[in-house]
Scaffold this motif. Structure first.
Motif: not given
Lengths: 301, 268
Positions: B195, B201-207, B254-257
């Motif tokens: 992230d 919030g985290t998006c690792v599990h959606k990436t 909206n996820c920023s990785m």
């Protein structure tokens, strides 16, 4: 005879003292296997967020967070948890200093919070997500038409509260044209919005819909969203992994049935259907974020 | 070798006692070693092996230490056997000293017999240890050569492109592997996506990400479901020059990785 009787009494006293000491030692040494063993679980909840985590009267808590916490604790045989109020900024600290066993207070799961303390994180385990949402804005009904996208917030004063991911998000360079003011908690921001001291309140949309349900004249702008999705979890201090996993399993069961929909609808009736569907967690998400030191990889294949 | 004889006398004669005797013995042992060194094969072996180790350290191919286990074991064995060879090559200590006069004739016969056996054992040892040491050295050299030719070689990867990667439509990043000094057949890429802001919030599990080879001849051409912390392996198809890949993020709006780490290992 008197001497003999006194001696016997002394022996009895000595024996009783030794037995008492041994008992107290045994009690002191026996480690608390589970935080659920004695049925006394202290849960921190917010007091000023109607719909999610609310205390309408002293010691009486309701809202979706509180309902979920009660349901999961009932599943692990804790029927009467003790709820008490907690400020957003104190959620982690109250767990770390032992004042609370659990926090169910729209607490977003973040990598920083999940990371162990010896690695620079906050050292919390989460059971979740039990709901997901994105950051949005709440405005006065009469100003509603002025807000359609992010640009309409340029130069406006937006209220956020301390210790939240929402406050953190608006500090990012992408939103440097938005002016922010930080208050102690949600209630102060709502009051400031009503009194026209700020133009909007920004936090998670689920929380804002909860306010919209009880605060006449305030409205959520559905099209304006910020940042990464916030996944709410019930937090506990690391070191209770087995308890965490029991609650996680209970959450899976709770989400797979109809109870989640029923409780969500009852507590947050103003949330549109599409947002409710987005808020509902999947079993994969629960596995990826529950009881871990960092989020797990996406499930592929 | 008169010095040696002095040593024997001084020890077996029992003229001195305790610490003084021991100190003297150690001193004489050193004298023995230094005198014997140039002419003893064990000493030469030991010197050659140490020189070999210094050269190996100078030309160390790098990579994970586990691939040097065999080399390490062989080197240790070579050094130990060379050491044994040096010790067995030293003159006798104590055994050749005059025996007490009052020994019975039968005892003397037994002693003679024992000495013969001892000498035979010693002759065998004098031959065996150097031979073993040479064999271990050769095997060690071959093991080192094998690692140098085929072992894993870590390689730096350059990441080009704008970060953070925002949402599902972010521009791909380019991963460049420079021309390796020691080419190999395959490349293992280890990628870590995190992230951009760990306190939200985290998006690792959606990436996931797609890693696609730009350089021709690499197989497979692409991996399409590379998770946030993942390793993929490419066959380089004989490419020995610079290699290029693209890294395309697949995540939710909206996820920023951020691709935080990309490490490469060349191997066969």
């Amino acid at each position: 005879m008197t001497v003999a009787r006194t001696g016997a009494r002394a022996r009895v006293l000595r024996t009783a003292t030794v037995v008492a000491l041994l008992c107290s030692l045994a009690a002191g040494c026996s480690s608390k296997e589970s935080m659920f063993d004695d049925g006394k679980v202290h849960v921190g909840a917010k007091g000023d967020q109607p719909g999610t985590s609310f205390e309408p009267h002293d010691g009486e808590f309701n809202g979706f967070d509180v309902t979920v916490a009660r349901e999961l604790l009932t599943a692990v045989d804790v029927d009467s948890p003790y709820f008490s109020g907690v400020l957003s900024k104190n959620r982690a600290a109250n767990l770390q200093n032992g004042d609370l066993d659990l926090v169910a207070a729209t607490f977003s799961i973040t990598p920083q919070r999940m990371k162990p303390q010896d690695e620079g994180g906050e050292g919390l385990d989460f059971v979740g997500p039990y709901a997901s949402t994105q950051q949005g804005i709440l405005v006065r009904e009469e100003d509603y038409g002025q807000y359609k996208d992010h640009d309409d917030l340029d130069g406006r004063l937006v209220c956020v509260w301390e210790g939240t991911t929402s406050a953190q998000e608006l500090k990012g360079p992408a939103y440097d044209k938005i002016r922010t003011v930080e208050e102690d908690d949600a209630g102060y921001c709502i009051k400031a919005l009503r009194e026209k001291r700020v133009d909007a309140v920004s936090t998670d949309q689920l929380i804002l819909y909860g306010f919209m349900n009880v605060e006449r004249g305030l409205r959520v702008v559905p099209g304006i969203r910020f940042g990464e999705p916030n996944d709410y979890g019930i937090a506990m201090l690391k070191g209770h992994r087995e308890d965490c996993e029991r609650l996680r399993d209970a959450l899976r069961t709770y989400v797979n049935g109809n109870d989640w929909d029923r409780d969500f609808e009852n507590n947050l009736p103003k949330v549109p259907k599409a947002d409710r569907d987005e808020a509902r967690p999947t079993p994969e998400e629960i596995d990826a974020l529950s009881c871990r030191d960092k989020p797990s990889n996406a499930a592929v294949g | 070798m008169s010095g040696n004889r002095d040593t024997h006398n001084s020890v077996s004669g029992g003229q001195q006692q305790g610490g003084v005797t021991q100190a003297h013995t150690v001193n004489n042992l050193w004298v023995d070693l230094s005198k014997a060194a140039p002419s003893k094969p064990g000493t030469w072996l030991l010197i050659l092996e140490v020189v070999g180790l210094v050269l190996a350290a100078l030309y160390w191919p790098g990579g994970p230490l586990r691939q040097y286990v065999v080399f390490g074991l062989l080197c240790t064995s070579a050094l130990v056997t060379a050491g044994c060879s040096v010790v067995t090559g030293l003159p006798d200590r104590g055994r050749g000293a005059p025996r007490p006069q009052q020994a019975e004739p039968r005892d003397a016969a037994q002693q003679q017999c024992g000495e013969k056996k001892g000498n035979r054992r010693k002759r065998v040892a004098r031959v065996t240890f150097p031979v073993l040491s040479v064999l271990f050295s050769i095997a060690g050299l071959l093991a080192f050569q094998n690692v140098a030719d085929t072992g894993e070689v870590p390689i730096e990867i350059r990441i080009d492109g704008a970060q953070p990667l925002n949402g599902p439509r972010s521009a791909p990043l380019t991963l460049t592997v420079p021309t390796p000094e020691e080419p190999r057949e395959k490349l293992r890429l280890s990628l870590t996506t995190v992230d951009n802001e760990p306190s939200t919030g985290t998006c690792v599990h959606k990436t996931t990400a797609a890693v696609t080879a730009v350089t021709a001849g690499i197989t497979p051409h692409a991996y399409y479901e590379v998770t946030a912390e993942d390793t993929v392996d490419f066959d380089l198809g004989g490419n020995k020059g610079e290699l290029r890949f693209t890294f395309t993020l697949q995540t939710e709006a909206n996820c920023s990785m951020r691709l935080a780490k990309a490490t490469g290992t060349l191997h066969n």
